[in-house]
Write a protein that holds these residues in place. Structure first.
Motif: not given
Length: 172
Positions: A98, A115, A94, A139, A96, A146, A142
């Motif tokens: 995600i 993902t 995982s 990162p 940030n 999201a 993210a």
């Protein structure tokens, strides 16, 4: 008022040199295959939020819907709309907020992450030969990823109950 030939020639040389350098800095379009569900509206939301730079690599133009590429030569690729994966024993991290599943051998020169728990799913391909690391790439995506709602979380062995279930005792 007339411009002297040497001054005009110098100005023209500077302009041509500048134009040549600008064109040399342009990288050609990256040719990619779109993922099966690249036309999913979630991919459009991801695409418009992709960063201009990833791990210090500048974004390039691609010729496929819901894709991205960074670096010259290309160091990072992204495709939204790949088929989502279900439960897996592959490593999951995982980053940030995600969840990413490592789809390839971690020692490979080219690493693929996908993902987890989001539809449409997105894959990121990282070329370690180009000197970028997973921790400097993941990162960066993210905020774009999201926007796709997460419906499942990755579980590690620490998240599961590994207590053995006692065997039933025979009844007489």
């Amino acid at each position: 008022m007339s411009v002297r030939r040497p001054a005009l020639a110098a100005l023209l040389a500077v302009l041509l040199t500048g134009a040549g350098l600008a064109l040399a800095g342009c990288a050609p379009t990256v040719s990619l295959e779109p993922a099966a569900d690249a036309n999913d509206p979630g991919c459009a939301e991801v695409s418009v939020r992709l960063p201009d730079a990833v791990a210090g690599q500048q974004k390039r133009v691609t010729d496929a819907q819901a894709t991205g590429a960074w670096g010259s030569p290309t160091a990072v690729l992204l495709r939204c709309g790949v088929p989502p994966i279900g439960a897996t024993t592959k490593p999951c991290v995982s980053v940030n907020g995600i969840d990413w599943v490592l789809m390839t051998d971690p020692a490979a020169k080219t690493i693929v992450y996908q993902t987890f728990g989001r539809t449409p799913a997105t894959e990121v391909i990282i070329d370690h030969v180009q000197g970028v690391s997973d921790s400097s790439v993941l990162p960066e995506f993210a905020s774009a990823i999201a926007v796709v709602k997460q419906t499942q979380k990755c579980l590690s062995t620490l998240d599961t109950d590994l207590t053995p279930t006692p065997a039933p005792t025979p009844s007489n």
